[in-house]
Scaffold this motif. Structure first.
Motif, PDB file in Angstrom:
ATOM      1  N   LEU A  16     -10.985  13.722 -23.298  1.00 48.22           N
ATOM      2  CA  LEU A  16      -9.437  13.436 -24.091  1.00 48.22           C
ATOM      3  C   LEU A  16      -8.856  12.754 -24.983  1.00 48.22           C
ATOM      4  O   LEU A  16      -7.962  12.298 -24.644  1.00 48.22           O
ATOM      5  CB  LEU A  16      -8.554  14.418 -22.729  1.00 48.22           C
ATOM      6  CG  LEU A  16      -8.866  16.189 -23.543  1.00 48.22           C
ATOM      7  CD1 LEU A  16      -8.533  17.313 -22.483  1.00 48.22           C
ATOM      8  CD2 LEU A  16      -9.633  16.598 -25.053  1.00 48.22           C
ATOM      9  N   TRP A  26      -0.295  19.480 -18.059  1.00 50.11           N
ATOM     10  CA  TRP A  26      -0.720  20.350 -19.229  1.00 50.11           C
ATOM     11  C   TRP A  26      -1.568  21.911 -18.834  1.00 50.11           C
ATOM     12  O   TRP A  26      -1.022  22.863 -18.625  1.00 50.11           O
ATOM     13  CB  TRP A  26      -2.776  20.579 -20.160  1.00 50.11           C
ATOM     14  CG  TRP A  26      -1.844  18.961 -21.358  1.00 50.11           C
ATOM     15  CD1 TRP A  26      -0.705  19.189 -21.799  1.00 50.11           C
ATOM     16  CD2 TRP A  26      -2.676  18.155 -22.227  1.00 50.11           C
ATOM     17  NE1 TRP A  26       0.010  17.969 -22.611  1.00 50.11           N
ATOM     18  CE2 TRP A  26      -1.600  17.940 -22.838  1.00 50.11           C
ATOM     19  CE3 TRP A  26      -4.122  18.270 -21.966  1.00 50.11           C
ATOM     20  CZ2 TRP A  26      -2.921  16.935 -24.089  1.00 50.11           C
ATOM     21  CZ3 TRP A  26      -4.025  17.529 -22.764  1.00 50.11           C
ATOM     22  CH2 TRP A  26      -3.591  16.128 -23.762  1.00 50.11           C
ATOM     23  N   LEU A  52      -9.448  21.672 -27.493  1.00 49.42           N
ATOM     24  CA  LEU A  52      -8.439  20.653 -27.047  1.00 49.42           C
ATOM     25  C   LEU A  52      -8.683  19.452 -27.748  1.00 49.42           C
ATOM     26  O   LEU A  52      -7.296  18.818 -28.937  1.00 49.42           O
ATOM     27  CB  LEU A  52      -8.140  20.664 -26.182  1.00 49.42           C
ATOM     28  CG  LEU A  52      -6.308  20.146 -25.577  1.00 49.42           C
ATOM     29  CD1 LEU A  52      -5.456  20.275 -26.050  1.00 49.42           C
ATOM     30  CD2 LEU A  52      -6.104  19.825 -23.836  1.00 49.42           C
ATOM     31  N   GLU A  55      -8.559  19.515 -31.631  1.00 50.50           N
ATOM     32  CA  GLU A  55      -6.538  19.444 -32.075  1.00 50.50           C
ATOM     33  C   GLU A  55      -5.988  18.455 -31.877  1.00 50.50           C
ATOM     34  O   GLU A  55      -4.628  17.818 -32.949  1.00 50.50           O
ATOM     35  CB  GLU A  55      -6.201  20.816 -30.734  1.00 50.50           C
ATOM     36  CG  GLU A  55      -5.393  21.629 -31.797  1.00 50.50           C
ATOM     37  CD  GLU A  55      -4.555  22.702 -30.173  1.00 50.50           C
ATOM     38  OE1 GLU A  55      -3.817  22.667 -29.341  1.00 50.50           O
ATOM     39  OE2 GLU A  55      -5.628  23.654 -30.264  1.00 50.50           O
ATOM     40  N   GLN A  56      -6.188  17.733 -30.777  1.00 53.45           N
ATOM     41  CA  GLN A  56      -5.889  16.601 -30.726  1.00 53.45           C
ATOM     42  C   GLN A  56      -6.262  14.446 -30.886  1.00 53.45           C
ATOM     43  O   GLN A  56      -5.898  14.051 -31.019  1.00 53.45           O
ATOM     44  CB  GLN A  56      -5.765  16.169 -29.251  1.00 53.45           C
ATOM     45  CG  GLN A  56      -4.592  16.779 -28.345  1.00 53.45           C
ATOM     46  CD  GLN A  56      -3.710  16.947 -28.065  1.00 53.45           C
ATOM     47  OE1 GLN A  56      -3.065  16.075 -27.945  1.00 53.45           O
ATOM     48  NE2 GLN A  56      -2.748  18.672 -28.153  1.00 53.45           N
ATOM     49  N   ARG A  58      -6.528  12.260 -33.381  1.00 53.74           N
ATOM     50  CA  ARG A  58      -6.230  11.787 -35.007  1.00 53.74           C
ATOM     51  C   ARG A  58      -7.083  10.464 -35.523  1.00 53.74           C
ATOM     52  O   ARG A  58      -7.603   9.429 -34.418  1.00 53.74           O
ATOM     53  CB  ARG A  58      -5.104  10.966 -33.727  1.00 53.74           C
ATOM     54  CG  ARG A  58      -4.630  12.104 -32.913  1.00 53.74           C
ATOM     55  CD  ARG A  58      -3.089  12.791 -34.037  1.00 53.74           C
ATOM     56  NE  ARG A  58      -2.410  12.978 -33.311  1.00 53.74           N
ATOM     57  CZ  ARG A  58      -2.394  14.442 -32.773  1.00 53.74           C
ATOM     58  NH1 ARG A  58      -3.761  15.406 -33.636  1.00 53.74           N
ATOM     59  NH2 ARG A  58      -1.451  15.360 -32.162  1.00 53.74           N
TER      60      ARG A  58
END
Length: 133
Positions: A16, A26, A52, A55-56, A58
């Motif tokens: 992540l 989290w 996740l 989703e995270q 960038r």
């Protein structure tokens, strides 16, 4: 019953791109569910980590407004160019990924590529190899 891969919190943090403490926060806040493995360590579901991560993620906005069929586009900065009279190797840093392209020296000159310039690596491939550890 389907096998659900589990990973330790430190491994989830690496995938992540965050600290172990962030993953623990989290888990504590309920944003990520954790279980305990047979050794008594906290683990999280690999699929939940993958969702996740997506989703995270960038990315830098693509500066071009050209429509293309290629979906794999990596916006980054040129970090190095090795060029002779005919061919060139151009390296880009696109987020955490290093992308290397071989092209003609003429193309490098026409595109005005130089270290530090913004470029978009567009990848269209019929062969993508997926490996597992």
């Amino acid at each position: 019953m389907a096998f659900m891969p589990q990973m330790r919190l430190a491994d989830a943090a690496r995938f992540l791109g965050v600290s172990d403490d962030t993953v623990r926060r989290w888990v504590d806040s309920g944003a990520l569910d954790a279980d305990t493995d047979d050794a008594g360590r906290k683990v999280v579901d690999g699929h939940a980590v993958a969702l996740l991560a997506r989703e995270q993620a960038r990315t830098v906005a693509d500066p071009s407004s050209v429509g293309r069929s290629a979906r794999n586009r990596f916006v980054g900065l040129v970090t190095d160019i090795t060029m002779d009279t005919v061919m060139a190797q151009v390296e880009l840093q696109c987020g955490p990924f290093r992308v290397v392209s071989l092209m003609s020296s003429e193309a490098v000159r026409e595109l005005g590529l130089e270290p530090g310039s913004v470029a978009v690596a567009v990848v269209k491939s019929t062969t993508v190899i997926v490996e597992t550890p």
